[in-house]
Design a protein around this motif. Structure first.
Motif, PDB file in Angstrom:
ATOM      1  N   GLY A 194      11.860  -2.931   5.672  1.00 45.27           N
ATOM      2  CA  GLY A 194      11.911  -2.107   4.465  1.00 45.27           C
ATOM      3  C   GLY A 194      11.217  -0.777   4.601  1.00 45.27           C
ATOM      4  N   GLY A 195      10.719  -0.481   5.804  1.00 44.73           N
ATOM      5  CA  GLY A 195      10.145   0.830   6.076  1.00 44.73           C
ATOM      6  C   GLY A 195       8.944   1.161   5.223  1.00 44.73           C
ATOM      7  N   SER A 196       8.968   2.351   4.642  1.00 45.66           N
ATOM      8  CA  SER A 196       7.827   2.855   3.886  1.00 45.66           C
ATOM      9  C   SER A 196       7.468   1.965   2.704  1.00 45.66           C
ATOM     10  N   LYS A 197       8.491   1.456   2.023  1.00 47.69           N
ATOM     11  CA  LYS A 197       8.242   0.611   0.858  1.00 47.69           C
ATOM     12  C   LYS A 197       7.474  -0.643   1.255  1.00 47.69           C
ATOM     13  N   TYR A 198       7.899  -1.274   2.352  1.00 47.32           N
ATOM     14  CA  TYR A 198       7.232  -2.488   2.801  1.00 47.32           C
ATOM     15  C   TYR A 198       5.811  -2.196   3.262  1.00 47.32           C
ATOM     16  N   LEU A 199       5.635  -1.124   4.022  1.00 47.76           N
ATOM     17  CA  LEU A 199       4.311  -0.782   4.529  1.00 47.76           C
ATOM     18  C   LEU A 199       3.354  -0.480   3.384  1.00 47.76           C
ATOM     19  N   SER A 200       3.854   0.156   2.338  1.00 50.02           N
ATOM     20  CA  SER A 200       3.025   0.436   1.158  1.00 50.02           C
ATOM     21  C   SER A 200       2.583  -0.850   0.473  1.00 50.02           C
ATOM     22  N   GLN A 201       3.474  -1.841   0.452  1.00 52.75           N
ATOM     23  CA  GLN A 201       3.129  -3.132  -0.157  1.00 52.75           C
ATOM     24  C   GLN A 201       2.043  -3.834   0.647  1.00 52.75           C
ATOM     25  N   VAL A 202       2.165  -3.825   1.980  1.00 53.81           N
ATOM     26  CA  VAL A 202       1.168  -4.472   2.828  1.00 53.81           C
ATOM     27  C   VAL A 202      -0.181  -3.775   2.679  1.00 53.81           C
ATOM     28  N   ASN A 203      -0.151  -2.461   2.480  1.00 53.08           N
ATOM     29  CA  ASN A 203      -1.379  -1.674   2.348  1.00 53.08           C
ATOM     30  C   ASN A 203      -1.720  -1.391   0.891  1.00 53.08           C
ATOM     31  N   SER A 204      -1.368  -2.314   0.017  1.00 52.37           N
ATOM     32  CA  SER A 204      -1.567  -2.091  -1.419  1.00 52.37           C
ATOM     33  C   SER A 204      -3.041  -1.958  -1.805  1.00 52.37           C
ATOM     34  N   GLN A 205      -3.933  -2.527  -0.985  1.00 48.82           N
ATOM     35  CA  GLN A 205      -5.367  -2.425  -1.272  1.00 48.82           C
ATOM     36  C   GLN A 205      -5.995  -1.187  -0.638  1.00 48.82           C
TER      37      GLN A 205
END
Length: 224
Positions: A194-205
């Motif tokens: 999912g690219g940027s969207k997925y990476l943002s979710q993993v780095n939500s904190q």
């Protein structure tokens, strides 16, 4: 485990593509996967049990306990029992550890030099700001690749313009060249996740992310 990729002549994921592989190749992939999970478990035990007071002694006992017969490495049980820590003794004397030990020798993580075994000094130079590589000897080749929040955000930004899987591999490797061939694979996988969207979710904190690797196996990204 969200992602697991095996490097071979071709690079295959453990799920969809793996289903099409011949049975013998699938078995090899499962074996490597099991080894990865086992070493990851060892790393946690050793990190908890080893400290500045006992690290040097344990390392010396381990190195001196290595024997080779008919091309196979083993550990001298009596020498390992000199370690004053039952949990670490159990790690070294576990039957599964023999497979890991020989895999490390095969991969040149452990080398024979001047008639003595030692850990190979594979110094990983880090030039990318925000990247931190963690791989103490007692992880036996298991490595954590830490990306801080700033680097993770930069990678997220770079991926907004990625439009295909090959471009994902290229962008990741150009952003973090220390990953080498793993960078190409990580970038392609990140695009599929999912690219940027997925990476943002993993780095939500906003604490960054990390990848794990051992020998020819790796997974991630994970939240810090």
């Amino acid at each position: 485990m969200k992602l697991a990729i095996l490097l071979s002549s071709t690079f295959l994921s453990a799920s969809s593509i793996g289903a099409m592989m011949p049975q013998i190749t699938q078995k090899h992939q499962v074996d490597v996967n099991n080894n990865y999970n086992y070493v990851e478990k060892i790393a946690k035990i050793m990190s908890h049990e080893i400290n500045s007071k006992n690290e040097s002694e344990i390392k010396n006992i381990f190195i001196n306990a290595i024997n080779q017969k008919d091309g196979v490495l083993t550990l001298d049980v009596n020498q390992i029992k000199q370690i004053q820590n039952l949990k670490i003794q159990n790690v070294f004397l576990d039957q599964n550890f023999s497979k890991v030990l020989n895999k490390m020798f095969e991969s040149k993580m452990i080398i024979l030099e001047n008639g003595k075994y030692n850990f190979n000094s594979l110094v990983q130079k880090v030039g990318t700001q925000g990247l931190w590589i963690e791989n103490p000897w007692y992880w036996f080749g298991y490595t954590k690749w830490h990306l801080d929040d700033s680097l993770t955000n930069y990678l997220t930004m770079m991926f907004w313009s990625v439009t295909n899987i090959d471009e994902g591999g290229k962008v990741f490797l150009e952003t973090i060249p220390e990953f080498g061939v793993l960078g190409t694979l990580a970038g392609k996988s990140l695009y599929q996740q999912g690219g940027s969207k997925y990476l943002s979710q993993v780095n939500s904190q906003h604490k960054g992310v990390w990848y794990g690797s051992w020998s020819t196996f790796w997974d991630g990204p994970w939240s810090q």
